[in-house]
Motif scaffolding. Sequence first.
Motif, PDB file in Angstrom:
ATOM      1  N   TYR A 187       6.081   0.419  16.596  1.00 44.61           N
ATOM      2  CA  TYR A 187       5.415   0.833  15.373  1.00 44.61           C
ATOM      3  C   TYR A 187       4.716  -0.332  14.676  1.00 44.61           C
ATOM      4  O   TYR A 187       4.421  -0.277  13.480  1.00 44.61           O
ATOM      5  CB  TYR A 187       6.417   1.489  14.421  1.00 44.61           C
ATOM      6  N   LYS A 188       4.440  -1.386  15.411  1.00 41.83           N
ATOM      7  CA  LYS A 188       3.782  -2.557  14.835  1.00 41.83           C
ATOM      8  C   LYS A 188       2.410  -2.180  14.278  1.00 41.83           C
ATOM      9  O   LYS A 188       1.616  -1.510  14.924  1.00 41.83           O
ATOM     10  CB  LYS A 188       3.617  -3.649  15.891  1.00 41.83           C
ATOM     11  N   GLY A 189       2.172  -2.607  13.034  1.00 38.39           N
ATOM     12  CA  GLY A 189       0.894  -2.351  12.392  1.00 38.39           C
ATOM     13  C   GLY A 189       0.645  -0.913  12.017  1.00 38.39           C
ATOM     14  O   GLY A 189      -0.508  -0.510  11.818  1.00 38.39           O
ATOM     15  N   LYS A 190       1.712  -0.118  11.869  1.00 36.57           N
ATOM     16  CA  LYS A 190       1.514   1.318  11.643  1.00 36.57           C
ATOM     17  C   LYS A 190       2.167   1.886  10.380  1.00 36.57           C
ATOM     18  O   LYS A 190       1.866   3.012   9.996  1.00 36.57           O
ATOM     19  CB  LYS A 190       2.039   2.093  12.851  1.00 36.57           C
ATOM     20  N   VAL A 191       3.057   1.148   9.728  1.00 38.26           N
ATOM     21  CA  VAL A 191       3.852   1.719   8.640  1.00 38.26           C
ATOM     22  C   VAL A 191       3.283   1.358   7.262  1.00 38.26           C
ATOM     23  O   VAL A 191       3.115   0.182   6.942  1.00 38.26           O
ATOM     24  CB  VAL A 191       5.313   1.241   8.726  1.00 38.26           C
ATOM     25  N   ALA A 192       3.012   2.374   6.459  1.00 37.80           N
ATOM     26  CA  ALA A 192       2.447   2.141   5.126  1.00 37.80           C
ATOM     27  C   ALA A 192       3.189   2.929   4.050  1.00 37.80           C
ATOM     28  O   ALA A 192       3.850   3.930   4.339  1.00 37.80           O
ATOM     29  CB  ALA A 192       0.973   2.535   5.110  1.00 37.80           C
ATOM     30  N   LEU A 193       3.076   2.453   2.830  1.00 36.01           N
ATOM     31  CA  LEU A 193       3.583   3.156   1.651  1.00 36.01           C
ATOM     32  C   LEU A 193       2.401   3.762   0.896  1.00 36.01           C
ATOM     33  O   LEU A 193       1.245   3.400   1.148  1.00 36.01           O
ATOM     34  CB  LEU A 193       4.316   2.180   0.718  1.00 36.01           C
ATOM     35  N   ASN A 194       2.690   4.632  -0.026  1.00 36.78           N
ATOM     36  CA  ASN A 194       1.641   5.212  -0.865  1.00 36.78           C
ATOM     37  C   ASN A 194       1.457   4.332  -2.097  1.00 36.78           C
ATOM     38  O   ASN A 194       1.680   4.743  -3.214  1.00 36.78           O
ATOM     39  CB  ASN A 194       2.031   6.634  -1.265  1.00 36.78           C
ATOM     40  N   GLY A 195       1.063   3.086  -1.874  1.00 31.27           N
ATOM     41  CA  GLY A 195       0.787   2.187  -2.986  1.00 31.27           C
ATOM     42  C   GLY A 195       1.736   1.011  -3.108  1.00 31.27           C
ATOM     43  O   GLY A 195       2.587   0.757  -2.265  1.00 31.27           O
ATOM     44  N   ASP A 196       1.570   0.287  -4.207  1.00 30.60           N
ATOM     45  CA  ASP A 196       2.386  -0.873  -4.544  1.00 30.60           C
ATOM     46  C   ASP A 196       3.607  -0.379  -5.319  1.00 30.60           C
ATOM     47  O   ASP A 196       3.464   0.259  -6.365  1.00 30.60           O
ATOM     48  CB  ASP A 196       1.549  -1.822  -5.416  1.00 30.60           C
ATOM     49  N   PRO A 197       4.809  -0.623  -4.833  1.00 35.35           N
ATOM     50  CA  PRO A 197       6.009  -0.087  -5.501  1.00 35.35           C
ATOM     51  C   PRO A 197       6.217  -0.576  -6.927  1.00 35.35           C
ATOM     52  O   PRO A 197       6.974   0.023  -7.688  1.00 35.35           O
ATOM     53  CB  PRO A 197       7.155  -0.528  -4.580  1.00 35.35           C
ATOM     54  N   ASN A 198       5.541  -1.671  -7.307  1.00 37.13           N
ATOM     55  CA  ASN A 198       5.637  -2.127  -8.687  1.00 37.13           C
ATOM     56  C   ASN A 198       4.793  -1.283  -9.628  1.00 37.13           C
ATOM     57  O   ASN A 198       4.951  -1.365 -10.846  1.00 37.13           O
ATOM     58  CB  ASN A 198       5.194  -3.597  -8.796  1.00 37.13           C
ATOM     59  N   LYS A 199       3.886  -0.490  -9.059  1.00 39.64           N
ATOM     60  CA  LYS A 199       2.987   0.297  -9.889  1.00 39.64           C
ATOM     61  C   LYS A 199       2.983   1.774  -9.516  1.00 39.64           C
ATOM     62  O   LYS A 199       2.590   2.614 -10.318  1.00 39.64           O
ATOM     63  CB  LYS A 199       1.562  -0.253  -9.788  1.00 39.64           C
ATOM     64  N   ALA A 200       3.353   2.091  -8.287  1.00 42.53           N
ATOM     65  CA  ALA A 200       3.300   3.466  -7.799  1.00 42.53           C
ATOM     66  C   ALA A 200       4.688   4.071  -7.664  1.00 42.53           C
ATOM     67  O   ALA A 200       5.539   3.544  -6.948  1.00 42.53           O
ATOM     68  CB  ALA A 200       2.593   3.494  -6.450  1.00 42.53           C
ATOM     69  N   GLY A 201       4.898   5.191  -8.360  1.00 41.86           N
ATOM     70  CA  GLY A 201       6.205   5.843  -8.311  1.00 41.86           C
ATOM     71  C   GLY A 201       6.608   6.262  -6.914  1.00 41.86           C
ATOM     72  O   GLY A 201       7.776   6.140  -6.526  1.00 41.86           O
ATOM     73  N   ALA A 202       5.654   6.757  -6.115  1.00 43.05           N
ATOM     74  CA  ALA A 202       5.965   7.206  -4.754  1.00 43.05           C
ATOM     75  C   ALA A 202       6.390   6.041  -3.878  1.00 43.05           C
ATOM     76  O   ALA A 202       7.329   6.137  -3.079  1.00 43.05           O
ATOM     77  CB  ALA A 202       4.756   7.914  -4.145  1.00 43.05           C
ATOM     78  N   ALA A 203       5.693   4.913  -4.010  1.00 47.67           N
ATOM     79  CA  ALA A 203       6.030   3.731  -3.211  1.00 47.67           C
ATOM     80  C   ALA A 203       7.372   3.151  -3.650  1.00 47.67           C
ATOM     81  O   ALA A 203       8.194   2.725  -2.825  1.00 47.67           O
ATOM     82  CB  ALA A 203       4.930   2.685  -3.345  1.00 47.67           C
ATOM     83  N   PHE A 204       7.607   3.145  -4.955  1.00 44.99           N
ATOM     84  CA  PHE A 204       8.886   2.684  -5.503  1.00 44.99           C
ATOM     85  C   PHE A 204      10.034   3.506  -4.912  1.00 44.99           C
ATOM     86  O   PHE A 204      11.057   2.969  -4.481  1.00 44.99           O
ATOM     87  CB  PHE A 204       8.848   2.822  -7.020  1.00 44.99           C
ATOM     88  N   ALA A 205       9.841   4.827  -4.866  1.00 41.71           N
ATOM     89  CA  ALA A 205      10.866   5.705  -4.305  1.00 41.71           C
ATOM     90  C   ALA A 205      11.071   5.428  -2.825  1.00 41.71           C
ATOM     91  O   ALA A 205      12.195   5.517  -2.313  1.00 41.71           O
ATOM     92  CB  ALA A 205      10.469   7.163  -4.516  1.00 41.71           C
ATOM     93  N   GLY A 206       9.982   5.074  -2.120  1.00 41.85           N
ATOM     94  CA  GLY A 206      10.094   4.744  -0.703  1.00 41.85           C
ATOM     95  C   GLY A 206      10.998   3.554  -0.471  1.00 41.85           C
ATOM     96  O   GLY A 206      11.777   3.511   0.488  1.00 41.85           O
ATOM     97  N   VAL A 207      10.926   2.571  -1.358  1.00 38.86           N
ATOM     98  CA  VAL A 207      11.777   1.385  -1.238  1.00 38.86           C
ATOM     99  C   VAL A 207      13.224   1.743  -1.557  1.00 38.86           C
ATOM    100  O   VAL A 207      14.158   1.282  -0.884  1.00 38.86           O
ATOM    101  CB  VAL A 207      11.280   0.257  -2.165  1.00 38.86           C
ATOM    102  N   GLN A 208      13.436   2.575  -2.577  1.00 41.68           N
ATOM    103  CA  GLN A 208      14.802   2.993  -2.895  1.00 41.68           C
ATOM    104  C   GLN A 208      15.413   3.802  -1.745  1.00 41.68           C
ATOM    105  O   GLN A 208      16.593   3.635  -1.418  1.00 41.68           O
ATOM    106  CB  GLN A 208      14.818   3.827  -4.176  1.00 41.68           C
ATOM    107  N   ALA A 209      14.603   4.654  -1.135  1.00 38.63           N
ATOM    108  CA  ALA A 209      15.093   5.444  -0.005  1.00 38.63           C
ATOM    109  C   ALA A 209      15.444   4.538   1.167  1.00 38.63           C
ATOM    110  O   ALA A 209      16.457   4.747   1.852  1.00 38.63           O
ATOM    111  CB  ALA A 209      14.031   6.463   0.416  1.00 38.63           C
TER     112      ALA A 209
END
Length: 377
Positions: A187-209
Amino acid sequence: MRSRPTLLVAGALALALGATACGASADADAKKPSAAASATSAEAAGGMDALIAAAKAEGQLNVIALPRNWANYGASIDKFKAKYGLKVVEANPEGSSQDEITAVKQLKGQDRAPDVLDIGGAFAIQAAKDGLLAPYKVATWADIPDGQKESDGKYVQDYGGLISIGYDAAKVSPAPTSFADLAKPEYKGKVALNGDPNKAGAAFAGVQAASLAAGGSLDDIAPGIEFFGKLKKSGNFLPVAASPATIQSGQTPIVIDWDYTNLSAANELKGKVDWKIALPSDSKYATYYNQAVNANAPHPAAARLWQEWLFSDEGQNLFLQGSARPVRLDAMTKAGTIDKTAAAALPKVEGTVEFPTQEQVDKAKTTLTQTWAKSVG
């Protein structure tokens, strides 16, 4: 997709809203707040008929950071306009929760300031502490669980979902089914979040998950930050704000995001991308977004009418039709007013789902702010 890293911060909110151009002149044009500005319920505003009449007199509602493909907001906005005959100004649709707060502060007193907010938990807490939100209790207040609303109605959870893994089945093999899978070399070079977790609620939740999957807890987000640090070091993590456009272009073949957002992308890109969704087997993390009224809303009656709309049976079913779980789901199911077809189409959940408290979210946000840049960049 409500991408929020750069899209979320998406930039220069001032540019997105045209704030720099008009400055002081806009202040002079701002409307004088009506009696609705202090109403804490429709009853306090004189009843629903009076609230509707006041909103129609204002003639406009300003929303912000509501992508039309996010939780079915496009349909919600269009039906609201048709029902009440109001103009709806949709500012910075790809903006973040932080962008929303910035707009409230920067555009205070101006007619184009946001009337309402749709923000993540940590941002809602801080906004309430800063006196930016007006208390308001919708007519269906009793249906909303106590743990999902601020006691005075300054912010209220309205819809939510679980963190999921979306992937392009034509480009990703084998299919990832867990956070642990995402660390594999294929999965090299393939995994992304929906934004910067410091500013985006969805990305923040991704880090908590990710933290739950990596041995952390709702009280300890550090393992999640370390997980993404390792993904960045191995080259698996892409510092790109995922969106339907990046998915279609092949730039982000794997996206960690809310299940309803990944499902929306699948529907939007049907026939173009074979976008599949998996609820990670090693983490079941769920939370809800909060609805709030700007304490200095330029259209206070329209702002409150919007709240009534979103928490009505029709408004809640529209969220459900967008694959998001409405906060009144249980109450409407018992009452027989739920859209049964849409409810049956929700991704099936196996295992224990973990919901963070607002205090846990606030604590995690502090840790993230202090360590994300150093660990992940």
